[in-house]
Design an enzyme around this catalytic site. Structure first.
Site, PDB file in Angstrom:
ATOM      1  N   THR A 195       0.834  -1.222   0.000  1.00  0.00           N
ATOM      2  CA  THR A 195       0.000   0.000   0.000  1.00  0.00           C
ATOM      3  C   THR A 195       0.863   1.265   0.000  1.00  0.00           C
ATOM      4  O   THR A 195       0.411   2.303  -0.469  1.00  0.00           O
ATOM      5  CB  THR A 195      -0.990   0.022   1.185  1.00  0.00           C
ATOM      6  OG1 THR A 195      -0.276   0.131   2.425  1.00  0.00           O
ATOM      7  CG2 THR A 195      -1.857  -1.225   1.206  1.00  0.00           C
ATOM      8  N   PRO A 240      -1.152   7.063   0.718  1.00  0.00           N
ATOM      9  CA  PRO A 240      -1.294   5.637   0.404  1.00  0.00           C
ATOM     10  C   PRO A 240      -2.771   5.246   0.382  1.00  0.00           C
ATOM     11  O   PRO A 240      -3.499   5.524   1.339  1.00  0.00           O
ATOM     12  CB  PRO A 240      -0.583   4.924   1.551  1.00  0.00           C
ATOM     13  CG  PRO A 240       0.065   5.979   2.376  1.00  0.00           C
ATOM     14  CD  PRO A 240      -0.566   7.291   2.043  1.00  0.00           C
ATOM     15  N   MET A 241      -3.187   4.605  -0.686  1.00  0.00           N
ATOM     16  CA  MET A 241      -4.573   4.115  -0.775  1.00  0.00           C
ATOM     17  C   MET A 241      -4.609   2.687  -0.238  1.00  0.00           C
ATOM     18  O   MET A 241      -4.772   1.715  -0.975  1.00  0.00           O
ATOM     19  CB  MET A 241      -5.057   4.182  -2.228  1.00  0.00           C
ATOM     20  CG  MET A 241      -5.393   5.559  -2.717  1.00  0.00           C
ATOM     21  SD  MET A 241      -6.805   6.316  -1.841  1.00  0.00           S
ATOM     22  CE  MET A 241      -5.965   7.549  -0.860  1.00  0.00           C
ATOM     23  N   HIS A 242      -4.457   2.594   1.103  1.00  0.00           N
ATOM     24  CA  HIS A 242      -4.360   1.276   1.731  1.00  0.00           C
ATOM     25  C   HIS A 242      -5.549   0.376   1.376  1.00  0.00           C
ATOM     26  O   HIS A 242      -5.406  -0.657   0.732  1.00  0.00           O
ATOM     27  CB  HIS A 242      -4.321   1.410   3.257  1.00  0.00           C
ATOM     28  CG  HIS A 242      -3.233   2.257   3.808  1.00  0.00           C
ATOM     29  ND1 HIS A 242      -1.916   1.875   3.803  1.00  0.00           N
ATOM     30  CD2 HIS A 242      -3.253   3.472   4.411  1.00  0.00           C
ATOM     31  CE1 HIS A 242      -1.176   2.808   4.390  1.00  0.00           C
ATOM     32  NE2 HIS A 242      -1.966   3.789   4.758  1.00  0.00           N
ATOM     33  N   ASP A 243      -6.730   0.774   1.873  1.00  0.00           N
ATOM     34  CA  ASP A 243      -7.890  -0.124   1.790  1.00  0.00           C
ATOM     35  C   ASP A 243      -8.386  -0.363   0.365  1.00  0.00           C
ATOM     36  O   ASP A 243      -8.843  -1.486   0.060  1.00  0.00           O
ATOM     37  CB  ASP A 243      -9.016   0.406   2.690  1.00  0.00           C
ATOM     38  CG  ASP A 243      -8.620   0.404   4.163  1.00  0.00           C
ATOM     39  OD1 ASP A 243      -7.697  -0.347   4.526  1.00  0.00           O
ATOM     40  OD2 ASP A 243      -9.235   1.150   4.940  1.00  0.00           O
TER      41      ASP A 243
END
Ligand code: BDR
Ligand code: CA
Length: 308
Positions: A195, A240-243
């Site tokens: 991520t 950060p586009m984690h999900d």
């Protein structure tokens, strides 16, 4: 034509959770059976209210929302308003929800949905694993009915983002992580190793802002608020586009690369609690991703959100 994959999103919105939920709603490859909520980024009932508001925004109040756990299995709740703001979804004026949460508990919904499904369900936890760990403890038979768990959490070769060693979702409920890691369930993990390579840079946000629809505008507003934390902390060019990695993986796994490993989490030592480790030489218990084609990922994300 392939049929949409049935999923349950278990979430603690959270701006990046919000973007992940919207991406799923915009994507014909997945069928969101339900949203269950868990205390994490902010406490209950805020996470539940946020999920209801997001479904109202997207005009998808047909998707039922079930309130899940109020606190981790053993530890006190640790929240992240310092990242997400006091509401959890600061940066956008979300509408008042036009629907209420369903009666019944999120953990029971997960159990029933897994046991009753005609087609095995994929669980998509985007927060602490409390609900999933509780569901497995309450009804271990669900393990044989789950197609796959795809979880955002953990950090293997990458440092943690909450302590030096622990990623937020793993840190908040490490005991639930342990239950899931040792359950013998098909498990794919989106840790910080991947991520932190999915960074929403200003050009991506500007593209999203170019869509006039309320969903795109709200999504861009949330990202504008959320990006400041990681940009300042890590000196990186975007949030950060984690999900959303979890949902993007289900839509097009070929964008990601990863490794098989035996995964574990520290639950014994306060100084290192929540540290996730991977042994690539042992019999694997999970696959974790450590590479993403960021151009394809953001092309998908921005165009899909622009559609809603
Ligand atoms: C994870 O923690 C939360 O703050 C985010 O929503 C994401 O699920 C990243 O460590
Ligand atoms: Ca989350």
């Amino acid at each position: 034509m392939t049929l949409a994959r049935p999923i349950i999103i278990d979430t603690d919105p959270g701006q990046d959770d919000a973007i992940a939920i919207l991406l799923a709603l915009a994507s014909p490859e997945v069928d969101v059976l339900a949203v269950t909520t868990v205390a994490g980024n902010v406490p209950q009932p805020l996470v539940t209210d946020n999920a209801l508001a997001l479904l109202t925004l997207a005009n998808r109040t047909d998707v039922p929302v079930y309130r899940g756990c109020e606190r981790p299995l053993l530890r006190p709740l640790y929240t992240a308003e310092y990242v997400h703001g006091p509401s959890g979804v600061d940066g956008a004026e979300l509408p008042e929800p036009t629907v209420r949460q369903e009666p019944g508990h999120g953990v029971d919904l997960i159990i029933e949905a897994c046991l009753d499904a005609d087609e095995p369900v994929t669980l998509c936890p985007l927060g602490p694993l409390t609900n999933i760990g509780m569901a497995i403890a309450k009804e271990p038979r669900i393990v044989d009915h789950i197609r796959e768990i795809v979880w955002m959490g953990g950090a293997f070769d990458e440092p943690g983002n909450t302590t030096e060693l622990a990623e937020f979702n793993a840190y908040v409920d490490p005991h639930a992580v342990h239950v899931v890691f040792t359950a013998g369930v098909p498990l794919t993990i989106m840790p910080l190793d991947v991520t932190h390579r999915a960074l929403m840079t200003p050009d991506h946000v500007e593209r999203l802002e170019g869509y006039e629809a309320p969903v795109a505008q709200a999504a861009a507003g949330m990202i504008r608020f959320y990006e400041r934390y990681d940009i300042d902390k890590y000196d990186i060019p975007g949030a950060p586009m984690h999900d959303p990695c979890v949902i993007a993986y289900l839509i097009d796994p070929s964008m990601f690369s990863g490794v098989d490993a035996l995964v574990a989490v520290d639950i014994t030592n306060e100084a290192t609690i929540g540290n996730t480790t991977a042994d690539r030489h042992a019999e694997p218990t999970a696959t974790y991703m450590d590479g993403v084609d960021a151009d394809r990922f953001f092309d998908l994300l921005v165009t899909r959100l622009g559609r809603l």
